[in-house]
Design an enzyme around this catalytic site. Structure first.
Site, PDB file in Angstrom:
ATOM      1  N   VAL A  37     -24.166  14.419  62.716  1.00 47.15           N
ATOM      2  CA  VAL A  37     -25.252  15.300  62.297  1.00 47.15           C
ATOM      3  C   VAL A  37     -26.169  15.565  63.484  1.00 47.15           C
ATOM      4  O   VAL A  37     -26.601  14.634  64.167  1.00 47.15           O
ATOM      5  CB  VAL A  37     -26.070  14.663  61.146  1.00 47.15           C
ATOM      6  N   CYS A  38     -26.448  16.845  63.728  1.00 44.32           N
ATOM      7  CA  CYS A  38     -27.434  17.208  64.746  1.00 44.32           C
ATOM      8  C   CYS A  38     -28.300  18.328  64.187  1.00 44.32           C
ATOM      9  O   CYS A  38     -28.208  18.660  63.012  1.00 44.32           O
ATOM     10  CB  CYS A  38     -26.777  17.585  66.068  1.00 44.32           C
ATOM     11  N   ALA A  39     -29.103  18.921  65.019  1.00 45.29           N
ATOM     12  CA  ALA A  39     -30.046  19.927  64.542  1.00 45.29           C
ATOM     13  C   ALA A  39     -29.327  21.113  63.895  1.00 45.29           C
ATOM     14  O   ALA A  39     -29.643  21.503  62.780  1.00 45.29           O
ATOM     15  CB  ALA A  39     -30.961  20.392  65.675  1.00 45.29           C
TER      16      ALA A  39
END
Length: 100
Positions: A6-8
Site C-alpha cells: 500500500v502506498c499513496a
C-alpha cells in the site's frame, strides 16, 4: 504468502511489486503480491496475509491495522527506495510468523 503493498497512489509500489515478484519467482517462494493506493486497500485486503506500507503512508499504519486485523508494517525507507526484495520478504515473513 500473499502480500498487499500500500502506498499513496499505488504507483511506486507497482514498481516494487514487480521486483518482489521477480525475487519470488527466482527463489521459488510462490508469493502473490498486489500493489494498491491507500484509498483501495479496504476493497482487497481480505485476500492477503500481510500488508506492507510504503514509508510515505506509514503514518496511517494503525488505522490500516484496526480496519483489517492483518499484520501491518511500514517498509523501511532504504529498502523501499532500492527495492531490497530480500529484506522486504524477511519483514513479511516475520509479521506472518508472529501473528500465527
Amino acid at each position: 504468502m500473499k502480500i498487499l503493498l500500500v502506498c499513496a497512489g499505488g504507483m511506486s509500489t507497482s514498481i516494487l511489486m514487480k521486483k518482489l515478484e521477480k525475487y519470488s519467482d527466482e527463489n521459488n517462494l510462490g508469493a502473490t503480491i498486489k500493489a494498491v493506493g491507500l484509498a483501495a486497500y479496504e476493497d482487497v485486503y481480505q485476500n492477503f496475509d500481510v500488508i506492507l506500507m510504503g514509508p510515505q503512508v506509514s503514518y496511517r499504519m494503525n488505522e490500516v491495522k484496526e480496519n483489517t486485523g492483518l499484520p501491518v508494517d511500514a517498509i523501511p525507507s532504504f529498502d523501499y527506495a532500492v527495492g531490497n526484495s530480500e529484506n522486504i520478504f524477511k519483514l513479511a515473513n516475520k509479521l506472518v510468523t508472529q501473528n500465527k
